[in-house]
Design an enzyme around this catalytic site. Structure first.
Site, PDB file in Angstrom:
ATOM      1  N   CYS A  52       0.837  -1.205   0.000  1.00  0.00           N
ATOM      2  CA  CYS A  52       0.000   0.000   0.000  1.00  0.00           C
ATOM      3  C   CYS A  52       0.871   1.254   0.000  1.00  0.00           C
ATOM      4  O   CYS A  52       1.819   1.362   0.780  1.00  0.00           O
ATOM      5  CB  CYS A  52      -0.910   0.005   1.225  1.00  0.00           C
ATOM      6  SG  CYS A  52      -2.046   1.428   1.261  1.00  0.00           S
ATOM      7  N   ARG A  55       1.334   6.120   3.936  1.00  0.00           N
ATOM      8  CA  ARG A  55       2.437   6.229   4.881  1.00  0.00           C
ATOM      9  C   ARG A  55       2.488   4.998   5.772  1.00  0.00           C
ATOM     10  O   ARG A  55       1.468   4.526   6.264  1.00  0.00           O
ATOM     11  CB  ARG A  55       2.259   7.495   5.738  1.00  0.00           C
ATOM     12  CG  ARG A  55       3.396   7.758   6.728  1.00  0.00           C
ATOM     13  CD  ARG A  55       3.242   9.131   7.354  1.00  0.00           C
ATOM     14  NE  ARG A  55       2.010   9.217   8.127  1.00  0.00           N
ATOM     15  CZ  ARG A  55       1.914   8.884   9.408  1.00  0.00           C
ATOM     16  NH1 ARG A  55       2.967   8.426  10.054  1.00  0.00           N
ATOM     17  NH2 ARG A  55       0.757   9.005  10.046  1.00  0.00           N
ATOM     18  N   TRP A 437       3.025 -41.566 -15.635  1.00  0.00           N
ATOM     19  CA  TRP A 437       3.070 -40.353 -16.454  1.00  0.00           C
ATOM     20  C   TRP A 437       1.704 -39.684 -16.481  1.00  0.00           C
ATOM     21  O   TRP A 437       1.573 -38.482 -16.241  1.00  0.00           O
ATOM     22  CB  TRP A 437       3.515 -40.690 -17.881  1.00  0.00           C
ATOM     23  CG  TRP A 437       3.689 -39.482 -18.777  1.00  0.00           C
ATOM     24  CD1 TRP A 437       4.851 -38.816 -19.031  1.00  0.00           C
ATOM     25  CD2 TRP A 437       2.669 -38.802 -19.528  1.00  0.00           C
ATOM     26  NE1 TRP A 437       4.618 -37.759 -19.889  1.00  0.00           N
ATOM     27  CE2 TRP A 437       3.290 -37.725 -20.205  1.00  0.00           C
ATOM     28  CE3 TRP A 437       1.299 -38.990 -19.687  1.00  0.00           C
ATOM     29  CZ2 TRP A 437       2.584 -36.856 -21.039  1.00  0.00           C
ATOM     30  CZ3 TRP A 437       0.592 -38.105 -20.508  1.00  0.00           C
ATOM     31  CH2 TRP A 437       1.234 -37.057 -21.170  1.00  0.00           C
ATOM     32  N   TYR A 441       0.837 -36.115 -14.769  1.00  0.00           N
ATOM     33  CA  TYR A 441       0.453 -35.006 -15.652  1.00  0.00           C
ATOM     34  C   TYR A 441      -0.889 -34.426 -15.204  1.00  0.00           C
ATOM     35  O   TYR A 441      -1.082 -33.204 -15.189  1.00  0.00           O
ATOM     36  CB  TYR A 441       0.374 -35.513 -17.092  1.00  0.00           C
ATOM     37  CG  TYR A 441       0.061 -34.433 -18.116  1.00  0.00           C
ATOM     38  CD1 TYR A 441       1.064 -33.591 -18.578  1.00  0.00           C
ATOM     39  CD2 TYR A 441      -1.226 -34.280 -18.618  1.00  0.00           C
ATOM     40  CE1 TYR A 441       0.788 -32.612 -19.519  1.00  0.00           C
ATOM     41  CE2 TYR A 441      -1.513 -33.301 -19.553  1.00  0.00           C
ATOM     42  CZ  TYR A 441      -0.501 -32.466 -20.009  1.00  0.00           C
ATOM     43  OH  TYR A 441      -0.781 -31.488 -20.935  1.00  0.00           O
ATOM     44  N   ASP A 457       9.135 -38.918 -19.516  1.00  0.00           N
ATOM     45  CA  ASP A 457       8.571 -38.200 -20.651  1.00  0.00           C
ATOM     46  C   ASP A 457       9.627 -37.987 -21.741  1.00  0.00           C
ATOM     47  O   ASP A 457      10.792 -37.676 -21.448  1.00  0.00           O
ATOM     48  CB  ASP A 457       8.043 -36.852 -20.164  1.00  0.00           C
ATOM     49  CG  ASP A 457       7.488 -36.007 -21.284  1.00  0.00           C
ATOM     50  OD1 ASP A 457       6.350 -36.272 -21.701  1.00  0.00           O
ATOM     51  OD2 ASP A 457       8.210 -35.098 -21.750  1.00  0.00           O
TER      52      ASP A 457
END
Length: 510
Positions: A52, A55, A437, A441, A457
């Site tokens: 933000c 101050r 696999w 995945y 892979d």
């Protein structure tokens, strides 16, 4: 906890929110921590994001909260200057496999609005009381408060970006009544819906809604778009220069989304993807937004990922070349699982062709086709009823597909991001024809698992050879890339472009 400088994002995985570390991030106005924690200021009664621009308050006057809902429950309202509830979500929930992390993902998808806390608890596998205790301890607020904060944030975006009537916005956001909507907006934002709208409303007054979705930076939208466009299924997905669109199967009906993606954004920048939704039922707004965010992998913390890989001799250079690379998620876990099976032992182009044929024959047509989007992808129940012999693929893979869809349809396997990931993997591996696999995945893209690697892979092995490594060392190498191995996987695949589409495929399963 002693530090010489601002804490790293990876340190936020401990939800204890060390005061000194959080305050250093606030003094630095570090955008990386927006959405990771929230700063509440006792003297003003507001809560802010760490970056933000106002101050910096005194440390004695602030408290730190792990969620916007926790700050709201403590009696603080959202800062109008920095809009803390509009920040990207915490990346912790992609990492956390805890009950609270799983619950948070389901709350974001609107499960509490649709099924209540008992429905949420049943999905996570706890009693409502025990789940509330766990979530409150970790997030500072219970499921109802977290769902309320999500509804309030959706309502604010719709108020400020559309010309929808307030009653439509109330129900699109998940509120049970207009009165509940009005009371919540006044309490959270210290303003009325009319006051929030002011002169900002400029969107549609119909079921078409355009929103800006904040994404963490750096962000490589161009790489994300190439990945999605290369796998787009005709009728379900369409992609063009800088945009991607697809159909959506949502809890209350059908929809479509078009996402205009920023090609690239450097660390520290504010980046947004513009998403335009056309929904048959506005109650699906929250779910559509959340599923699009996870498809974009918008909440990933790429700085934490990059820090993990920075000195790695294998992929360090790849990460420096593409620091904002994301793991493309998916809007529908069942669809992704089906497409993973279709992709076994064939090229990406071949899998697309088979998926398009299945969609044309078994997908549900849209009532209002638009811009190449004509069908929803076939649902699991429809595919489970088919004869494997009639499917356009080898008989063994057809049997695997039907068996998988049967398990998805009867919910013995659930891919809604709320189920324990290990339990999902065991369930998938129990299906004949589904091997490691395919299961991994699915976990990577459907469940958003950040720590998945595919050592067998073809693309993985080819990439390692090009990097001067022996492919048989893939699993051993990947241990040093945890807990972000899914991102290492994407970096390896991306290093093969433009040959990636010819390299992906499961060589182990039949």
């Amino acid at each position: 906890m002693a530090h010489d400088g601002p804490m790293r994002p990876t340190e936020t995985l401990d939800r204890s929110l060390d005061r000194e570390s959080c305050y250093r991030a606030v003094k630095a106005r570090d955008r990386r921590f927006d959405g990771v924690f929230y700063t509440a200021v006792r003297t003003t009664g507001i809560y802010c994001r760490p970056s933000c621009p106002a101050r910096t308050p005194s440390l004695a006057n602030v408290t730190f909260h792990p969620s916007a809902a926790a700050a709201q429950a403590a009696g603080y309202r959202a800062c109008k200057r920095c809009a803390p509830d509009a920040t990207p979500g915490s990346p912790d929930w992609d990492v956390a496999a805890t009950a609270a992390g799983r619950a948070m993902r389901l709350i974001a998808d609107g499960v509490v609005d649709r099924e209540g806390v008992p429905g949420l608890a049943a999905r996570v596998g706890y009693t409502p009381r025990h789940l509330t205790r766990i979530v409150t301890q970790e997030l500072g607020a219970g499921p109802l408060a977290l769902a309320r904060a999500r509804r309030a944030q959706t309502a604010r975006v719709l108020i400020e970006t559309t010309r929808l009537g307030y009653a439509d916005i109330a129900f699109a956001s998940g509120f049970a009544s207009v009165r509940q909507f009005n009371d919540t907006v006044r309490e959270v934002y210290a303003d009325t819906p009319s006051g929030l709208r002011g002169r900002r409303g400029g969107g549609s007054a119909t079921g078409t809604i355009t929103m800006r979705l904040a994404v963490r930076t750096p962000y490589d939208g161009h790489a994300w778009l190439r990945f999605m466009a290369g796998r787009a299924v005709a009728g379900v997905e369409v992609a063009g220069d800088g945009w991607y669109a697809r159909t959506l199967a949502l809890p209350h009906g059908t929809g479509t989304v078009r996402v205009d993606v920023p090609h690239s954004a450097a660390a520290g920048e504010t980046a947004f993807a513009t998403a335009t939704f056309a929904l048959a039922d506005l109650r699906d707004t929250g779910a559509a937004v959340e599923r699009t965010r996870r498809m974009l992998d918008a909440d990933c913390d790429p700085v934490a990922v990059g820090d993990t890989f920075a000195g790695d001799p294998v992929i360090g250079a790849l990460v420096r070349r593409a620091p904002g690379l994301r793991v493309p998620g998916h809007v529908d876990g069942d669809e992704l699982a089906v497409r993973a099976v279709l992709g076994q032992q064939v090229s990406v182009a071949g899998a697309r062709t088979i998926a398009a044929r299945l969609t044309a024959h078994h997908g549900r047509e849209l009532a209002h086709p638009t811009d190449g989007l004509t069908h929803r992808f076939p649902d699991a129940a429809t595919l489970a009823a088919l004869d494997p012999a009639d499917l356009p693929m080898p008989r063994a893979r057809g049997r695997a597909l039907v068996a998988l869809c049967t398990a998805l349809a009867d919910r013995s396997i659930s891919l809604d991001r709320g189920t324990d990931r290990d339990e999902v993997r065991r369930g998938l591996l129990a299906v004949p024809g589904i091997g490691p696999w395919t299961a991994d995945y699915i976990a990577m893209r459907a469940l958003g698992h950040p720590d998945v690697f595919l050592p067998t892979d073809v693309g993985t092995r080819t990439a390692l050879v090009r990097l001067g490594r022996k492919p048989e060392t893939a699993a051993e190498l990947s241990r040093g890339w945890s807990p972000w191995r899914s991102y290492a996987q994407l970096h390896l695949w991306t290093s093969l472009e433009p040959s990636l589409d010819r390299s992906l495929g499961d060589t182990k399963e039949t």
